[in-house]
Design a protein around this motif. Structure first.
Motif, mmCIF file in Angstrom:
data_model
loop_
_atom_site.group_PDB
_atom_site.id
_atom_site.type_symbol
_atom_site.label_atom_id
_atom_site.label_comp_id
_atom_site.label_asym_id
_atom_site.label_seq_id
_atom_site.Cartn_x
_atom_site.Cartn_y
_atom_site.Cartn_z
ATOM 1 N N GLY A 166 48.944 24.229 32.368
ATOM 2 C CA GLY A 166 48.960 23.599 33.912
ATOM 3 C C GLY A 166 50.053 22.964 34.299
ATOM 4 N N PRO A 167 50.240 22.320 35.210
ATOM 5 C CA PRO A 167 49.456 22.761 36.374
ATOM 6 C C PRO A 167 49.593 23.996 37.216
ATOM 7 C CG PRO A 167 51.561 21.204 37.121
ATOM 8 C CD PRO A 167 51.571 21.724 35.828
ATOM 9 N N PHE A 168 48.374 24.357 37.768
ATOM 10 C CA PHE A 168 48.140 25.608 38.217
ATOM 11 C C PHE A 168 48.393 25.649 39.869
ATOM 12 C CE2 PHE A 168 45.626 25.410 34.461
ATOM 13 C CZ PHE A 168 46.295 26.419 33.655
ATOM 14 N N ALA A 169 48.594 26.852 40.241
ATOM 15 C CA ALA A 169 48.833 27.149 41.878
ATOM 16 C C ALA A 169 47.563 26.494 42.506
ATOM 17 C CB ALA A 169 48.792 28.651 42.164
ATOM 18 N N GLY A 170 47.865 25.801 43.626
ATOM 19 C CA GLY A 170 46.629 25.287 44.480
ATOM 20 C C GLY A 170 45.951 26.004 45.411
ATOM 21 N N GLU A 171 45.043 25.418 45.956
ATOM 22 C CA GLU A 171 44.227 25.949 47.029
ATOM 23 C C GLU A 171 43.320 26.942 46.459
ATOM 24 O OE1 GLU A 171 43.666 24.336 50.121
ATOM 25 O OE2 GLU A 171 44.755 22.749 48.829
ATOM 26 N N VAL A 172 42.898 26.754 45.305
ATOM 27 C CA VAL A 172 41.792 27.697 44.947
ATOM 28 C C VAL A 172 40.626 26.880 44.343
ATOM 29 C CG1 VAL A 172 41.367 29.249 42.677
ATOM 30 C CG2 VAL A 172 43.587 29.220 43.448
ATOM 31 N N TYR A 173 39.533 27.419 45.142
ATOM 32 C CA TYR A 173 38.191 26.540 44.972
ATOM 33 C C TYR A 173 37.115 27.643 44.563
ATOM 34 C CZ TYR A 173 40.459 23.653 48.736
ATOM 35 O OH TYR A 173 41.161 22.869 49.148
ATOM 36 N N ARG A 174 36.463 27.035 43.583
ATOM 37 C CA ARG A 174 35.341 27.700 42.695
ATOM 38 C C ARG A 174 34.205 27.486 43.058
ATOM 39 N NH1 ARG A 174 36.732 30.398 38.770
ATOM 40 N NH2 ARG A 174 38.831 28.999 38.167
ATOM 41 N N ALA A 175 33.330 28.739 43.445
ATOM 42 C CA ALA A 175 32.068 28.546 43.818
ATOM 43 C C ALA A 175 30.908 29.244 42.829
ATOM 44 C CB ALA A 175 32.046 29.505 44.931
ATOM 45 N N PRO A 176 29.812 28.670 43.005
ATOM 46 C CA PRO A 176 28.868 29.036 41.877
ATOM 47 C C PRO A 176 28.637 30.577 42.091
ATOM 48 C CG PRO A 176 27.658 27.867 43.610
ATOM 49 C CD PRO A 176 29.122 27.801 43.789
ATOM 50 N N MET A 177 28.716 31.323 40.717
ATOM 51 C CA MET A 177 28.336 32.598 40.895
ATOM 52 C C MET A 177 26.821 32.980 40.866
ATOM 53 S SD MET A 177 29.502 35.726 40.594
ATOM 54 C CE MET A 177 29.160 37.584 40.170
ATOM 55 N N SER A 178 26.454 33.960 41.299
ATOM 56 C CA SER A 178 25.178 34.505 40.983
ATOM 57 C C SER A 178 24.831 35.227 39.543
ATOM 58 C CB SER A 178 24.339 35.592 41.994
ATOM 59 O OG SER A 178 23.421 36.304 41.626
ATOM 60 N N TYR A 179 24.164 34.500 38.813
ATOM 61 C CA TYR A 179 24.006 34.780 37.149
ATOM 62 C C TYR A 179 22.403 34.770 37.008
ATOM 63 C CZ TYR A 179 25.602 34.276 32.249
ATOM 64 O OH TYR A 179 25.678 34.510 30.886
ATOM 65 N N PRO A 180 21.979 36.172 37.127
ATOM 66 C CA PRO A 180 20.631 36.059 37.236
ATOM 67 C C PRO A 180 19.886 35.745 35.887
ATOM 68 C CG PRO A 180 21.311 38.082 38.304
ATOM 69 C CD PRO A 180 22.292 37.329 37.792
ATOM 70 N N PHE A 181 20.398 36.082 34.689
ATOM 71 C CA PHE A 181 19.824 35.457 33.613
ATOM 72 C C PHE A 181 19.675 33.993 33.546
ATOM 73 C CE2 PHE A 181 20.377 34.754 28.862
ATOM 74 C CZ PHE A 181 19.037 35.110 28.357
ATOM 75 N N ARG A 182 20.587 33.252 34.014
ATOM 76 C CA ARG A 182 20.789 31.790 33.823
ATOM 77 C C ARG A 182 20.147 31.283 35.258
ATOM 78 N NH1 ARG A 182 21.918 30.474 28.981
ATOM 79 N NH2 ARG A 182 22.619 31.771 27.349
#
Ligand code: PMP
Length: 439
Positions: A166-182
């Protein structure tokens, strides 16, 4: 047909590698390849290995597929390269036409050709930002999009992909994935696809504001994440939301695209029509090529001369792609993927009935994963997965490991693999489990 892996010649090459090749280029199995065909790799020591990984979904139409080889050879003999931006040629246009026709949706489309999956994702984001005039990009837990600065930012897992770079490119937001097993609550109830999508929408509304979001970028079936298939309804709900809010919905089909899942594109399983689709890997059967394909009005918001590069859509890769695409369309490979997947799921299910460590079996078509857990819980069991993969490699079967918790074996063989060879490979896996998990 295996004597010793790694054999003496491979060991010698491995020693030379250490003084010539950067350490950062990892390798798990030092069996140096000299030839390949279909799902068989031959190494320098005369071993024959069964390839259950297709070079990570690249040789989906079979290694050295005849259509790919013939087209690429003819092209090299005609001319080796011109830059499309300077001296155009027909095959680029033909590949674009094929992708516009084959990707989901009947709307007018355009395509830009590039070299790698990461470059395609970078360009999809550039186009989405130019089109919307917005900055933010929403990506997901467990996602993998590449190793360039922006795509590292978009990739979830720090080690080995990002840590220290890093540092990495900005303005990237992480959302929760749908992960049926967990995705179970305390009572064991599964989170529905719609509710998992609502979780994402709430995150976007509260943490960013949809008016700032240029793109939602998602793998419809996650590749490096461990072939995570989101719960039904997750993707359509997000597509609908994106459309409502003027957000460009990008499906990264770099790993799942091209007949791999039993349909030409994984997006088709959920009936979604993404605004943009990124493709690479299987597109050209082994030559470097990638693409962004999407709605004409979005793609054309970027003016002439603003996309591309020296090698993007180079003539040899385009010729190879036309061969690979013909194979997908004319050789029934999507149906074959379905059949291969049935065999894999059947063999894994039999193993699961014997070994509770096989926690989850999932995927579509010939993109199937087994997630390994501890004997009596869903705690990830990375140690066992590493041992199985090592056992398989030593016994001539190439299986790729993956996943955020490194506890997943993924099966994505070339779609030309015979039933017999696939069963041979699973006999080795079965023997490996019997040795590693004695009753
Ligand atoms: N996106 C996805 C979904 C991938 O699986 C990969 C490669 N594993 C990439 C992007 C990056 O592709 P490349 O390695 O060609 O840059």
């Amino acid at each position: 047909i295996v004597t010793e892996i790694p054999g003496p010649k491979s060991r010698e090459l491995e020693a030379r590698r250490k003084s010539a090749v950067a350490t950062g280029v990892g390798s798990s199995l030092p069996a140096y390849v000299v030839a390949a065909g279909g799902a068989i790799l031959k190494d320098v020591d005369g071993n024959q290995l069964i390839d259950l990984g297709s070079g990570i979904a690249v040789t989906t139409a079979g290694n050295s597929n005849a259509r790919v080889v013939e087209n690429a050879k003819a092209q090299i003999e005609a001319f080796t390269h011109t830059c499309f931006m300077v001296n155009p040629y027909e095959s680029y246009v033909e590949v674009a036409e094929a992708l516009n026709r084959l990707t989901p949706g009947d709307h007018e489309k355009r395509t830009v050709l590039l070299n790698s999956g990461a470059e395609a994702v970078e360009n999809a984001v550039k186009i989405a930002r130019a089109h919307t005039g917005r900055d933010a990009v929403v990506v997901f837990d467990h996602a993998y999009h590449g190793r360039t600065n922006l795509t590292m930012a978009m990739t979830a897992k720090a080690a080995p992909y990002k840590a220290g770079f890093g540092p990495f490119a900005g303005e990237v937001y992480r959302a929760p994935m749908s992960y049926p097993f967990r995705d179970n609550d305390a009572a064991g109830t599964k989170l529905s696809g719609e509710d998992a999508a609502k979780r994402v929408i709430t995150m976007i509304e509260k943490q960013i504001g949809s008016e700032y979001v240029a793109a939602i970028v998602i793998e419809p079936i996650q590749g490096e994440g461990g072939f995570i298939v989101p719960a039904e309804g997750f993707l359509p709900t997000l597509v609908e939301y994106a459309r409502e809010k003027g957000i460009v919905f990008v499906a990264d089909e770099v790993q799942a695209g091209f007949a791999r899942t039993g349909k030409m594109f994984a997006s088709e399983w959920e009936g979604i029509v993404p605004d943009l689709i990124t493709t690479a890997k299987g597109i050209a059967g082994g030559l470097p090529l990638s693409a962004v394909t999407g709605r004409a009005e979005i793609m054309d918001s970027v003016g002439p001369g603003r996309l591309g590069g020296t090698y993007g859509g180079n003539p040899t890769a385009c010729a190879a792609a036309l061969g690979a695409i013909a194979a997908y369309e004319e050789d029934g490979l999507a149906d074959r993927a379905g059949h291969i997947g049935e065999i894999i799921v059947d063999r894994l299910t039999k193993l699961q009935s014997k070994y509770p460590e096989v926690g989850d079996i999932r995927g579509r078509g010939a993109m199937i994963a087994a997630e390994f857990v501890e004997h009596d819980s869903i705690e990830p069991n990375a140690d066992l997965v590493k041992k199985i993969a090592d056992y398989c490699a030593k016994n001539g079967v190439l299986v790729l490991t993956t996943g955020t918790f490194s506890n997943i074996l993924r099966f994505l063989p070339p779609l030309t693999i015979s039933d017999e060879l696939l069963h041979d490979a699973f006999d080795v896996i079965e023997a490996g489990l019997a040795e590693l998990l004695p009753a």
